[in-house]
Design an enzyme around this catalytic site. Structure first.
Site, PDB file in Angstrom:
ATOM      1  N   GLY A  43       0.813  -1.200   0.000  1.00  0.00           N
ATOM      2  CA  GLY A  43       0.000   0.000   0.000  1.00  0.00           C
ATOM      3  C   GLY A  43       0.844   1.244   0.000  1.00  0.00           C
ATOM      4  N   GLU A  59      -1.531   1.284  -5.789  1.00  0.00           N
ATOM      5  CA  GLU A  59      -0.339   0.991  -4.981  1.00  0.00           C
ATOM      6  C   GLU A  59       0.030  -0.487  -5.064  1.00  0.00           C
ATOM      7  OE1 GLU A  59       1.932   2.621  -3.257  1.00  0.00           O
ATOM      8  OE2 GLU A  59       1.129   4.630  -3.521  1.00  0.00           O
ATOM      9  N   GLU A  63       3.639  -1.418  -6.398  1.00  0.00           N
ATOM     10  CA  GLU A  63       4.560  -1.993  -5.419  1.00  0.00           C
ATOM     11  C   GLU A  63       4.977  -3.421  -5.734  1.00  0.00           C
ATOM     12  OE1 GLU A  63       4.131  -2.296  -0.774  1.00  0.00           O
ATOM     13  OE2 GLU A  63       3.699  -0.252  -1.429  1.00  0.00           O
ATOM     14  N   GLU A 114      10.556  -8.820   0.533  1.00  0.00           N
ATOM     15  CA  GLU A 114      10.222 -10.246   0.528  1.00  0.00           C
ATOM     16  C   GLU A 114       8.711 -10.355   0.433  1.00  0.00           C
ATOM     17  OE1 GLU A 114      10.370 -14.181   3.415  1.00  0.00           O
ATOM     18  OE2 GLU A 114      11.548 -12.434   3.980  1.00  0.00           O
TER      19      GLU A 114
END
Length: 149
Positions: A43, A59, A63, A114
């Site tokens: 986010g 987002e 991302e 990760e």
């Protein structure tokens, strides 16, 4: 979080997403402070003119490269970090959403170092950002209700 977000004069508004795929939720270990190394939801900041849902989906794609469809809005989370003298170092209000995976395989990057798809029982063993366990409980319930429709 960029430098301009330290010691803010007002709270920042952000949106995040609990992405569900095959009974698992996508979590990302944060690549930047605050909470660097802790698992959280993808986010970021809501931009002017965006709805909370639009920001959450944008987002997510920016991302980790995943596209999804909205299931619903969850309870907001307010993160306030103070200095020992009481000054507010960070203040972010996050609107988390439950979403269903549509396409894209998640990838790591500067903000998500990760990535894991986890079951509800896996959550207890992960180092997570404050309040995430409660948000994930709500998200799993909403996802299960949506799957029954």
């Amino acid at each position: 979080m960029t430098r301009d977000r330290f010691y803010p004069t007002r709270p920042f508004l952000a949106a995040s997403v609990a992405v569900f795929r095959d009974g698992r939720v996508l979590l990302a270990a944060r690549g930047k402070p605050p909470g660097e190394g802790l698992f959280s939801l993808p986010g970021g900041q809501v931009e002017t003119g965006e709805t909370l849902g639009e920001a959450a989906l944008r987002e997510l794609h920016e991302e980790v490269g995943v596209k999804a469809k909205l299931i619903g809005l969850l309870s907001p989370v307010e993160l306030i970090e103070r200095e020992p003298d009481g000054r507010v170092k960070h203040h972010v209000v996050i609107a988390p959403h439950a979403v269903r995976w549509v396409s894209g395989e998640p990838r790591t990057g500067p903000e998500a170092r990760e990535i894991r798809w986890v079951t509800q029982s896996d959550i207890a063993d992960l180092p997570m950002t404050p309040g995430l366990a409660g948000i994930l409980d709500l998200a799993f319930r909403l996802e299960q209700q949506d799957a029954c429709r």
